[in-house]
Scaffold this motif. Structure first.
Motif, PDB file in Angstrom:
ATOM      1  N   ASN A  63       0.822  -1.218   0.000  1.00  0.00           N
ATOM      2  CA  ASN A  63       0.000   0.000   0.000  1.00  0.00           C
ATOM      3  C   ASN A  63       0.860   1.275   0.000  1.00  0.00           C
ATOM      4  O   ASN A  63       2.089   1.202  -0.022  1.00  0.00           O
ATOM      5  CB  ASN A  63      -1.021  -0.039   1.138  1.00  0.00           C
ATOM      6  N   LYS A  64       0.169   2.417   0.074  1.00  0.00           N
ATOM      7  CA  LYS A  64       0.868   3.704  -0.012  1.00  0.00           C
ATOM      8  C   LYS A  64       1.823   3.925   1.157  1.00  0.00           C
ATOM      9  O   LYS A  64       2.776   4.686   1.064  1.00  0.00           O
ATOM     10  CB  LYS A  64      -0.168   4.843  -0.035  1.00  0.00           C
ATOM     11  N   ASP A  65       1.508   3.280   2.303  1.00  0.00           N
ATOM     12  CA  ASP A  65       2.350   3.457   3.497  1.00  0.00           C
ATOM     13  C   ASP A  65       3.424   2.397   3.607  1.00  0.00           C
ATOM     14  O   ASP A  65       3.938   2.132   4.705  1.00  0.00           O
ATOM     15  CB  ASP A  65       1.470   3.437   4.757  1.00  0.00           C
ATOM     16  N   ASN A  66       3.727   1.738   2.495  1.00  0.00           N
ATOM     17  CA  ASN A  66       4.799   0.736   2.456  1.00  0.00           C
ATOM     18  C   ASN A  66       4.485  -0.497   3.310  1.00  0.00           C
ATOM     19  O   ASN A  66       5.371  -1.133   3.864  1.00  0.00           O
ATOM     20  CB  ASN A  66       6.124   1.391   2.895  1.00  0.00           C
ATOM     21  N   LYS A  67       3.189  -0.816   3.459  1.00  0.00           N
ATOM     22  CA  LYS A  67       2.832  -2.021   4.224  1.00  0.00           C
ATOM     23  C   LYS A  67       2.301  -3.096   3.268  1.00  0.00           C
ATOM     24  O   LYS A  67       1.624  -2.776   2.283  1.00  0.00           O
ATOM     25  CB  LYS A  67       1.772  -1.679   5.271  1.00  0.00           C
ATOM     26  N   ILE A  68       2.620  -4.348   3.580  1.00  0.00           N
ATOM     27  CA  ILE A  68       2.202  -5.452   2.706  1.00  0.00           C
ATOM     28  C   ILE A  68       0.714  -5.751   2.915  1.00  0.00           C
ATOM     29  O   ILE A  68       0.266  -6.023   4.034  1.00  0.00           O
ATOM     30  CB  ILE A  68       3.073  -6.706   2.965  1.00  0.00           C
ATOM     31  N   LEU A  69      -0.051  -5.675   1.823  1.00  0.00           N
ATOM     32  CA  LEU A  69      -1.492  -5.887   1.889  1.00  0.00           C
ATOM     33  C   LEU A  69      -1.849  -7.355   1.704  1.00  0.00           C
ATOM     34  O   LEU A  69      -2.738  -7.889   2.348  1.00  0.00           O
ATOM     35  CB  LEU A  69      -2.181  -5.119   0.750  1.00  0.00           C
ATOM     36  N   TYR A  70      -1.132  -8.008   0.788  1.00  0.00           N
ATOM     37  CA  TYR A  70      -1.521  -9.358   0.384  1.00  0.00           C
ATOM     38  C   TYR A  70      -0.356 -10.029  -0.319  1.00  0.00           C
ATOM     39  O   TYR A  70       0.447  -9.364  -0.967  1.00  0.00           O
ATOM     40  CB  TYR A  70      -2.716  -9.227  -0.587  1.00  0.00           C
ATOM     41  N   LYS A  71      -0.266 -11.358  -0.149  1.00  0.00           N
ATOM     42  CA  LYS A  71       0.758 -12.087  -0.910  1.00  0.00           C
ATOM     43  C   LYS A  71       0.056 -13.144  -1.754  1.00  0.00           C
ATOM     44  O   LYS A  71      -0.723 -13.943  -1.232  1.00  0.00           O
ATOM     45  CB  LYS A  71       1.756 -12.753   0.040  1.00  0.00           C
ATOM     46  N   HIS A  72       0.355 -13.138  -3.042  1.00  0.00           N
ATOM     47  CA  HIS A  72      -0.205 -14.148  -3.936  1.00  0.00           C
ATOM     48  C   HIS A  72       0.867 -15.213  -4.153  1.00  0.00           C
ATOM     49  O   HIS A  72       1.959 -14.917  -4.623  1.00  0.00           O
ATOM     50  CB  HIS A  72      -0.628 -13.520  -5.258  1.00  0.00           C
ATOM     51  N   ILE A  73       0.532 -16.455  -3.786  1.00  0.00           N
ATOM     52  CA  ILE A  73       1.495 -17.545  -3.937  1.00  0.00           C
ATOM     53  C   ILE A  73       1.162 -18.322  -5.205  1.00  0.00           C
ATOM     54  O   ILE A  73       0.009 -18.705  -5.424  1.00  0.00           O
ATOM     55  CB  ILE A  73       1.459 -18.462  -2.697  1.00  0.00           C
ATOM     56  N   GLY A  74       2.162 -18.500  -6.060  1.00  0.00           N
ATOM     57  CA  GLY A  74       1.933 -19.202  -7.329  1.00  0.00           C
ATOM     58  C   GLY A  74       1.643 -18.217  -8.435  1.00  0.00           C
ATOM     59  O   GLY A  74       1.605 -16.998  -8.194  1.00  0.00           O
ATOM     60  N   PRO A  75       1.461 -18.713  -9.672  1.00  0.00           N
ATOM     61  CA  PRO A  75       1.268 -17.781 -10.789  1.00  0.00           C
ATOM     62  C   PRO A  75      -0.064 -17.032 -10.709  1.00  0.00           C
ATOM     63  O   PRO A  75      -1.065 -17.599 -10.283  1.00  0.00           O
ATOM     64  CB  PRO A  75       1.290 -18.708 -12.011  1.00  0.00           C
ATOM     65  N   ILE A  76      -0.032 -15.768 -11.111  1.00  0.00           N
ATOM     66  CA  ILE A  76      -1.273 -14.987 -11.191  1.00  0.00           C
ATOM     67  C   ILE A  76      -1.966 -15.403 -12.480  1.00  0.00           C
ATOM     68  O   ILE A  76      -1.409 -15.243 -13.572  1.00  0.00           O
ATOM     69  CB  ILE A  76      -0.966 -13.470 -11.208  1.00  0.00           C
ATOM     70  N   MET A  77      -3.148 -15.981 -12.345  1.00  0.00           N
ATOM     71  CA  MET A  77      -3.891 -16.396 -13.529  1.00  0.00           C
ATOM     72  C   MET A  77      -4.901 -15.299 -13.876  1.00  0.00           C
ATOM     73  O   MET A  77      -5.116 -14.376 -13.082  1.00  0.00           O
ATOM     74  CB  MET A  77      -4.617 -17.728 -13.269  1.00  0.00           C
ATOM     75  N   LYS A  78      -5.535 -15.438 -15.043  1.00  0.00           N
ATOM     76  CA  LYS A  78      -6.497 -14.421 -15.482  1.00  0.00           C
ATOM     77  C   LYS A  78      -7.588 -14.186 -14.439  1.00  0.00           C
ATOM     78  O   LYS A  78      -7.978 -13.064 -14.171  1.00  0.00           O
ATOM     79  CB  LYS A  78      -7.122 -14.854 -16.811  1.00  0.00           C
ATOM     80  N   ASN A  79      -8.066 -15.313 -13.829  1.00  0.00           N
ATOM     81  CA  ASN A  79      -9.161 -15.146 -12.858  1.00  0.00           C
ATOM     82  C   ASN A  79      -8.694 -14.600 -11.499  1.00  0.00           C
ATOM     83  O   ASN A  79      -9.506 -14.354 -10.628  1.00  0.00           O
ATOM     84  CB  ASN A  79      -9.958 -16.452 -12.683  1.00  0.00           C
ATOM     85  N   ASP A  80      -7.378 -14.435 -11.324  1.00  0.00           N
ATOM     86  CA  ASP A  80      -6.881 -13.833 -10.075  1.00  0.00           C
ATOM     87  C   ASP A  80      -6.836 -12.311 -10.190  1.00  0.00           C
ATOM     88  O   ASP A  80      -6.750 -11.613  -9.175  1.00  0.00           O
ATOM     89  CB  ASP A  80      -5.454 -14.325  -9.764  1.00  0.00           C
ATOM     90  N   LEU A  81      -6.878 -11.806 -11.424  1.00  0.00           N
ATOM     91  CA  LEU A  81      -6.714 -10.363 -11.646  1.00  0.00           C
ATOM     92  C   LEU A  81      -7.778  -9.544 -10.927  1.00  0.00           C
ATOM     93  O   LEU A  81      -7.489  -8.493 -10.361  1.00  0.00           O
ATOM     94  CB  LEU A  81      -6.726 -10.047 -13.140  1.00  0.00           C
ATOM     95  N   GLU A  82      -9.011 -10.097 -10.915  1.00  0.00           N
ATOM     96  CA  GLU A  82     -10.114  -9.369 -10.293  1.00  0.00           C
ATOM     97  C   GLU A  82      -9.835  -9.176  -8.794  1.00  0.00           C
ATOM     98  O   GLU A  82      -9.994  -8.086  -8.251  1.00  0.00           O
ATOM     99  CB  GLU A  82     -11.399 -10.175 -10.483  1.00  0.00           C
ATOM    100  N   LYS A  83      -9.392 -10.273  -8.147  1.00  0.00           N
ATOM    101  CA  LYS A  83      -9.095 -10.241  -6.712  1.00  0.00           C
ATOM    102  C   LYS A  83      -7.960  -9.242  -6.421  1.00  0.00           C
ATOM    103  O   LYS A  83      -8.036  -8.450  -5.485  1.00  0.00           O
ATOM    104  CB  LYS A  83      -8.676 -11.649  -6.286  1.00  0.00           C
ATOM    105  N   ILE A  84      -6.931  -9.305  -7.268  1.00  0.00           N
ATOM    106  CA  ILE A  84      -5.781  -8.412  -7.069  1.00  0.00           C
ATOM    107  C   ILE A  84      -6.182  -6.956  -7.277  1.00  0.00           C
ATOM    108  O   ILE A  84      -5.843  -6.092  -6.474  1.00  0.00           O
ATOM    109  CB  ILE A  84      -4.625  -8.835  -8.003  1.00  0.00           C
ATOM    110  N   ASN A  85      -6.975  -6.696  -8.318  1.00  0.00           N
ATOM    111  CA  ASN A  85      -7.423  -5.327  -8.572  1.00  0.00           C
ATOM    112  C   ASN A  85      -8.275  -4.804  -7.417  1.00  0.00           C
ATOM    113  O   ASN A  85      -8.188  -3.638  -7.050  1.00  0.00           O
ATOM    114  CB  ASN A  85      -8.205  -5.256  -9.886  1.00  0.00           C
ATOM    115  N   ALA A  86      -9.091  -5.716  -6.823  1.00  0.00           N
ATOM    116  CA  ALA A  86      -9.947  -5.307  -5.705  1.00  0.00           C
ATOM    117  C   ALA A  86      -9.085  -4.885  -4.511  1.00  0.00           C
ATOM    118  O   ALA A  86      -9.399  -3.916  -3.815  1.00  0.00           O
ATOM    119  CB  ALA A  86     -10.865  -6.455  -5.310  1.00  0.00           C
ATOM    120  N   PHE A  87      -7.977  -5.585  -4.278  1.00  0.00           N
ATOM    121  CA  PHE A  87      -7.069  -5.249  -3.191  1.00  0.00           C
ATOM    122  C   PHE A  87      -6.415  -3.895  -3.417  1.00  0.00           C
ATOM    123  O   PHE A  87      -6.159  -3.143  -2.488  1.00  0.00           O
ATOM    124  CB  PHE A  87      -5.947  -6.297  -3.105  1.00  0.00           C
TER     125      PHE A  87
END
Lengths: 166, 123
Positions: free
Chosen positions: A140-164
């Motif tokens: 995030n903007k304050d240099n804090k880790i919001l989320y870690k995605h383990i493994g390859p980012i697939m097309k259907n993961d993009l929505e989740k990542i964009n939401a974060f």
């Protein structure tokens, strides 16, 4: 009464075992969520600008991706990184890789990274709690880790990542 | 008899994955490194400790443990650093906390329950 007591204990065990069956043991959740990004030192990759800890102090949302050219799943996620790079700044950390191979890889598949660094001894990867490739951190903007995605980012993961990242 | 001895030998022999170039010159520090390594779980091979795993991450962690020991860090400092990076999963002995209390309490409850059932049966 005795049987009722026994039934309650046994059903709680049963419930826990059932829950345990659904846990994927290959995914180890990050211990760094909501923590500040760690300090790390990387090596320069040929002509690409070097990524270092100070870059993460910028007041904006950013992505840190651990990859390697020898990692098959990294190739699968590459188009998704290209897509994300149009909206967010992505920094790349190549683990135990060859600088020439990285240049070749980025020239062939496109470069989604703003800056890159090479982690040759795996120490920076440990600093980030990385245990496999690819792994992607949303910061995030304050240099804090919001989320870690383990493994390859697939097309259907993009929505989740964009939401974060919104 | 010979076969039994061979089986016993293989059952009790320790297979170590520590490479010769990883071993510290100081034998005492190397012994501490092996004790630490036995307490840390390899993250990609589930129930293997890092001393006995051939995985890349296990090798990196073994080297890190030995580097930190050479820098003068203590066993507790090293384990606590690796714990801070990978969480409880990396420890074979998870810390006793409220959220892990069931892990420690449940076997006791289960044992008490068994004793109770057997005791009731006898009388």
């Amino acid at each position: 009464m005795k049987y009722f007591f026994l039934l309650i204990i046994m059903s709680s065990f049963g419930f826990m075992f059932y829950k345990g069956l659904k846990i994927d043991p290959s995914i180890v959740p990050s211990n760094l969520i909501d923590e500040e990004t760690p300090n790390f030192q990387l090596k320069k990759v040929e002509n690409y600008p070097l990524f270092d800890s100070k870059d993460l102090l910028k007041k904006e949302i950013k992505i840190v991706n651990f990859f390697a050219t020898w990692c098959g799943p990294c190739k699968i996620e590459h188009p998704q990184l290209m897509e994300l790079s149009s909206s967010f700044r992505i920094y790349g950390i190549a683990k135990k890789d060859n600088p020439q191979n990285i240049t070749k890889w980025l020239k062939s598949y496109g470069n989604p990274f703003d800056k890159i660094g090479l982690d040759n001894d795996g120490i920076s990867s440990i600093e980030w709690g990385v245990y496999g490739l690819p792994e992607t951190f949303l910061i995030n903007k304050d240099n804090k880790i919001l989320y870690k995605h383990i493994g390859p980012i697939m097309k259907n993961d993009l929505e989740k990542i964009n939401a974060f990242l919104k | 008899m010979k076969t039994i001895l061979i089986v016993i030998f293989f059952l009790y022999s320790q297979v170590q994955s520590v490479e010769p170039d990883e071993i510290l010159a100081d034998q005492e520090l190397e012994n501490v490194a092996r004790i630490i390594g036995k307490e840390l779980r390899c993250l990609v091979c589930q129930n293997e400790d890092i001393e006995n795993s051939n995985a890349d991450i296990a090798r990196d962690l073994r080297i890190l443990v030995r580097n930190m020991l050479s820098e003068g860090k203590t066993k507790d400092e090293i384990i606590s650093y690796i714990h801070s990076r990978y969480g409880d999963f990396v420890l074979f002995n998870p810390p006793v906390r409220f959220d892990t209390s069931l892990l420690w309490v449940l076997p006791v409850i289960f044992l008490m329950l068994l004793c109770y059932t057997f005791f009731r049966k006898k009388h």
